[in-house]
Design a protein around this motif. Structure first.
Motif, short mmCIF file in Angstrom:
data_model
loop_
_atom_site.label_atom_id
_atom_site.label_comp_id
_atom_site.label_asym_id
_atom_site.label_seq_id
_atom_site.Cartn_x
_atom_site.Cartn_y
_atom_site.Cartn_z
N THR A 159 5.41 5.55 1.88
CA THR A 159 5.00 6.91 1.55
C THR A 159 6.21 7.61 0.97
OG1 THR A 159 3.93 8.95 2.31
CG2 THR A 159 5.52 7.96 3.81
N ALA A 202 -1.48 11.30 5.21
CA ALA A 202 -0.79 10.19 4.54
C ALA A 202 0.03 9.38 5.54
CB ALA A 202 0.11 10.72 3.42
N VAL A 211 -3.43 5.45 -2.35
CA VAL A 211 -4.31 6.53 -1.90
C VAL A 211 -3.55 7.85 -1.98
CG1 VAL A 211 -5.68 7.52 -0.02
CG2 VAL A 211 -5.60 5.04 -0.32
N GLN A 212 -4.11 8.83 -2.71
CA GLN A 212 -3.62 10.20 -2.58
C GLN A 212 -4.39 10.82 -1.43
OE1 GLN A 212 -2.89 12.80 -5.97
NE2 GLN A 212 -3.69 14.51 -4.77
N ALA A 213 -3.70 11.06 -0.33
CA ALA A 213 -4.34 11.57 0.88
C ALA A 213 -4.62 13.07 0.74
CB ALA A 213 -3.44 11.30 2.07
N MET A 252 -2.14 7.30 7.69
CA MET A 252 -2.65 6.13 6.96
C MET A 252 -1.58 5.05 6.91
SD MET A 252 -4.64 7.94 3.79
CE MET A 252 -5.98 9.10 4.09
N VAL A 253 -0.31 5.49 6.75
CA VAL A 253 0.81 4.54 6.78
C VAL A 253 0.82 3.83 8.14
CG1 VAL A 253 3.34 4.36 6.85
CG2 VAL A 253 2.24 5.77 5.10
N TYR A 285 1.08 12.47 -0.68
CA TYR A 285 0.52 13.75 -1.11
C TYR A 285 1.55 14.39 -2.05
CZ TYR A 285 -1.80 18.24 -0.97
OH TYR A 285 -2.46 19.37 -1.33
N ALA A 294 0.83 -1.21 0.00
CA ALA A 294 0.00 0.00 0.00
C ALA A 294 0.86 1.25 0.00
CB ALA A 294 -0.90 0.00 1.24
N TYR A 312 0.53 5.58 0.49
CA TYR A 312 -0.26 6.76 0.85
C TYR A 312 0.65 7.96 0.72
CZ TYR A 312 -2.83 2.95 3.00
OH TYR A 312 -3.48 1.76 3.21
N VAL A 318 4.15 -1.00 3.82
CA VAL A 318 3.62 0.31 3.43
C VAL A 318 4.72 1.27 3.03
CG1 VAL A 318 1.88 2.01 4.06
CG2 VAL A 318 2.05 -0.10 5.36
N SER A 377 0.21 5.17 -8.85
CA SER A 377 -1.24 5.34 -9.00
C SER A 377 -1.76 4.49 -10.15
CB SER A 377 -1.60 6.82 -9.23
OG SER A 377 -1.16 7.24 -10.50
#
Lengths: 358, 185
Positions: free
Chosen positions: A75, A59, A51-53, A62-63, A27, A23, A25, A73, A40
Motif C-alpha cells: 500500500t 486499504a 484496488v482503489q479502496a 485489505m492489505v 487511496y 496485490a 490496495y 502486498v 492501476s
C-alpha cells in the motif's frame, strides 16, 4: 537493461512489481498519486490485483487480508493517510503479517500541506499504533537506492513476518532521475508461508487462524516477548547507514533522504573552505543505526542533526551518542526544503563557537 | 567525458509545455550517459499561475537535487521572469519569451536572449510548439547537446498518434537555434 529516466513514484511502483508484489490496495493522496496510477495500469496487465479502496482504513485492512492469505502486498500513501493506516499496521505487527508500506511524506500536522517533509519520523519509528511493536523502516536518498530497497522490502517483510515501511519525502516521489531497475540486490530467502490462511487447511491438516486478539495476559505477554526477540534480531542485522568523510571530521552532520543529498553539497563547499565536515547518513531509520556512532574519531567535536522536521531524528542521535558529544540541530518544517547554504551557515556558526571557546 | 554542471529552471503558465521542455533535457542527458535530476513544482500554483521545473545535468554525481541558484532560466511569461531572474547566478543566461515579456529592465550582470516564440510558433502553424522554439534557443545558447541528440529524444517520446508531430517539432527547434545565432552577431 540500462538506465531509464523515471519519476520517483513510478519507479517505486515498477520496483514493487519487480519485487514480486501480488496485490496493491490504496487511496489517493498527493504527492504519491503517480504510484497507484502506474500500478492501476500495470498490475491488471500482469494478472495482479489493484484496488482503489474507499478509504485508507479500508486499504490497510485489505492489505491485512491479502497478507494473511499469503500474498505479497503493497500500500502507499502520504503522511495524513499513513496516520489513518496506523491501526491496521499495529494489527499486522500483532498478527505477524508481512506487507510493504510506501510513505511519500508531506508537511503536517493534521492535513498539513503537500510539499516535501520528513515530519513523519516519530510516527514511523515510534509507531503510530498501539502496543509494543516496530516497523522495519528505510529512508533512501536517491531513486536508485529507493528502487533497490522497494524491491528488497518484500523479501524482508516475508522473512521477518513484519510490515516494512519505505519513507521518502515528496521530492523523491515527484522527481525524475535515471535508474536501473534490474540491479542485483541481496534478497533474503523467504520461508514458506505455512501460517497463511489460504484455504489449504485440508492439505495441511490444521486450520490457520490469523488474529491479534489474545485475552489471556500470560499468553499475550509470551507473544510480546516473541515479537521482541524478532525486533532484537532486526536491530542486530538491519542497521544500515553510510559514513561519509568522518575519519578526520571536526563536525559530523546526521541527515537522511533528500536532506542527506543537500548536506553532501554543503559538505563539499565546507571542505573546499578547509572546514572538516563529514556525515553519517541513516538508511534504516528503524532500527536507527546507532552502531555508526560507536568509536567516532577523537577529532569530532560536535554532531549536527539536519532534518525537514523539527528535531525528531535528533532524539535518536542524542540516544546513540549517549552524552559523549553535543548534538546541535538545524531543520525546516511545513514543506520548506533547506538550501545547502543554510546548513553551511549553521556549521560555520557552530565552528565559530568552538574557536571562541579555545 | 565533457565536464558539465548545468542547472536550469524552466517556467511559464500551465499549458505552455514547460514540464516537457525540462523532461526532454533530462531524457537526452540520460541517453548521453550524464547524471540528471528533474523536479517539478507540484503545488496548487500550477492551476492558472506559474508552473516550473528545475533540471540539473552533470557529468559528476548529483548531490543536492534542488536548484536554489540556476545557471540558466527559461521564462515563458512575465511572472516567471519576475520570480526567477533574481535567483540567476551572476553571468548566467536568461531566455525570455519576448512576445509575453515587454518593458522589462533586466539585471545588467546576465546574458539575455529574447525569443518571440509565440509569434514564431504561429508562423509555423501551431502555437503549442513555442516551447520547442525556446528549447532550440536554449540549445544554441548553451551548446549542451548536439541538435541530433534532442531529435533522437523526440523520436522516442513522440510515438503512435504523436509521431506526426516530429517534423513540426524539429522545425521549431531549428527556428529557435537560428534566433539565438542571429542575436549572437
Amino acid at each position: 537493461m540500462g538506465k531509464v529516466l523515471m519519476k520517483g513514484n513510478e519507479a517505486m511502483a515498477l520496483a514493487a512489481i519487480k519485487g514480486g508484489c501480488d496485490a496493491f490496495y490504496g487511496y489517493p493522496i498527493t504527492p504519491q498519486n503517480e504510484l497507484p496510477e502506474y500500478l492501476s495500469k500495470h498490475m491488471p496487465l500482469q494478472g495482479k490485483v489493484f484496488v482503489q479502496a474507499e478509504s485508507e482504513v479500508a486499504a490497510i485492512n485489505m492489505v491485512y487480508g491479502a497478507a494473511g492469505a499469503g500474498a505479497r502486498v503493497l500500500t502507499s500513501s502520504s503522511s495524513p493517510g499513513i496516520a489513518l493506516k496506523q491501526e491496521g499496521i499495529s494489527y499486522m505487527a500483532g498478527s505477524e503479517l508481512p506487507g510493504v508500506i510506501i510513505n511519500v511524506m508531506r508537511g503536517g500536522p493534521g492535513l498539513g500541506g503537500i510539499q516535501p517533509s520528513q515530519a513523519d519520523y516519530n510516527q514511523i519509528t515510534r509507531g503510530g499504533g498501539n502496543g509494543d511493536y516496530h516497523v522495519l523502516s528505510f529512508a533512501p536518498e536517491s531513486l536508485q537506492e529507493t528502487v533497490n530497497i522497494v524491491k528488497e522490502s518484500f523479501s524482508l517483510a516475508d522473512y521477518y513476518r513484519n510490515p516494512v515501511m519505505i519513507a521518502v519525502d515528496g521530492l523523491i516521489g515527484q522527481m525524475m532521475e535515471p535508474v536501473e531497475l534490474d540491479q542485483e540486490i541481496n534478497e533474503k530467502v523467504s520461508p514458506e508461508k505455512t501460517w497463511a490462511a489460504n484455504g489449504e487447511s485440508a492439505k495441511r491438516g490444521k486450520i490457520n487462524k490469523i488474529v491479534s486478539l489474545s485475552l489471556d495476559p500470560y499468553e499475550l505477554e509470551k507473544h510480546n516477548l516473541k515479537l521482541q526477540k524478532k525486533y532484537h534480531e532486526m536491530i542486530a542485522n538491519e542497521q544500515r547507514y553510510e559514513s561519509i568523510l568522518t575519519a578526520d571530521a571536526e563536525i559530523i552532520i546526521v541527515a537522511y533522504g533528500t536532506m542527506a543529498r543537500i548536506a553532501r553539497t554543503a559538505i563539499k563547499s565546507l571542505r573546499e573552505e578547509g572546514i572538516k565536515a563529514g556525515m553519517i547518513r541513516p538508511i534504516s531509520i528503524w532500527p536507527f543505526p546507532s552502531r555508526a556512532f560507536k568509536n567516532l574519531p577523537t577529532t569530532v567535536k560536535t554532531l549536527l542533526a539536519v532534518e525537514m522536521s523539527l528535531g525528531q531524528m535528533r532524539q535518536d542521535v542524542v540516544l546513540s551518542i549517549n552524552g559523549q558529544l553535543p548534538v546541535e540541530f538545524y531543520g525546516r518544517a511545513g514543506g520548506v526544503v533547506p538550501e545547502a547554504s543554510e546548513i553551511i551557515d549553521k556549521v560555520k556558526s557552530i565552528i565559530g563557537g568552538h574557536k571562541n571557546e579555545n | 567525458m565533457r565536464n558539465i554542471e548545468e542547472k536550469v529552471i524552466v517556467a511559464g503558465f500551465g499549458g505552455q509545455g514547460v514540464m516537457l521542455m525540462g523532461q526532454i533535457l533530462s531524457y537526452t542527458a540520460t541517453e548521453e550517459g550524464l547524471n540528471t535530476v528533474w523536479i517539478p513544482s507540484y503545488g496548487p500554483e500550477t492551476r492558472g499561475g506559474t508552473a516550473n521545473c528545475s533540471v540539473i545535468i552533470s557529468s559528476e554525481m548529483i548531490n543536492s537535487p534542488v536548484v536554489p541558484v540556476p545557471n540558466t532560466i527559461i521564462a515563458m511569461n512575465k511572472p516567471s521572469l519576475e520570480k526567477f531572474e533574481p535567483k540567476l547566478t551572476p553571468g548566467g543566461t536568461a531566455l525570455v519569451n519576448s512576445d509575453l515579456i515587454k518593458d522589462y529592465t533586466f539585471r545588467d550582470d546576465i546574458i539575455v536572449y529574447s525569443v518571440p516564440c509565440n509569434a514564431m510558433a504561429l508562423s509555423l502553424g501551431n502555437l503549442k510548439v513555442a516551447n520547442m522554439i525556446m528549447l532550440g534557443a536554449y540549445l544554441e545558447s548553451t551548446h549542451l547537446f548536439e541538435v541530433q541528440a534532442i531529435e533522437k529524444t523526440f523520436n522516442k517520446l513522440f510515438v503512435g498518434d504523436k509521431a506526426k508531430l516530429i517534423t513540426l517539432n524539429k522545425n521549431a527547434l531549428s527556428a529557435g537555434i537560428e534566433v539565438v545565432k542571429k542575436q549572437r552577431i
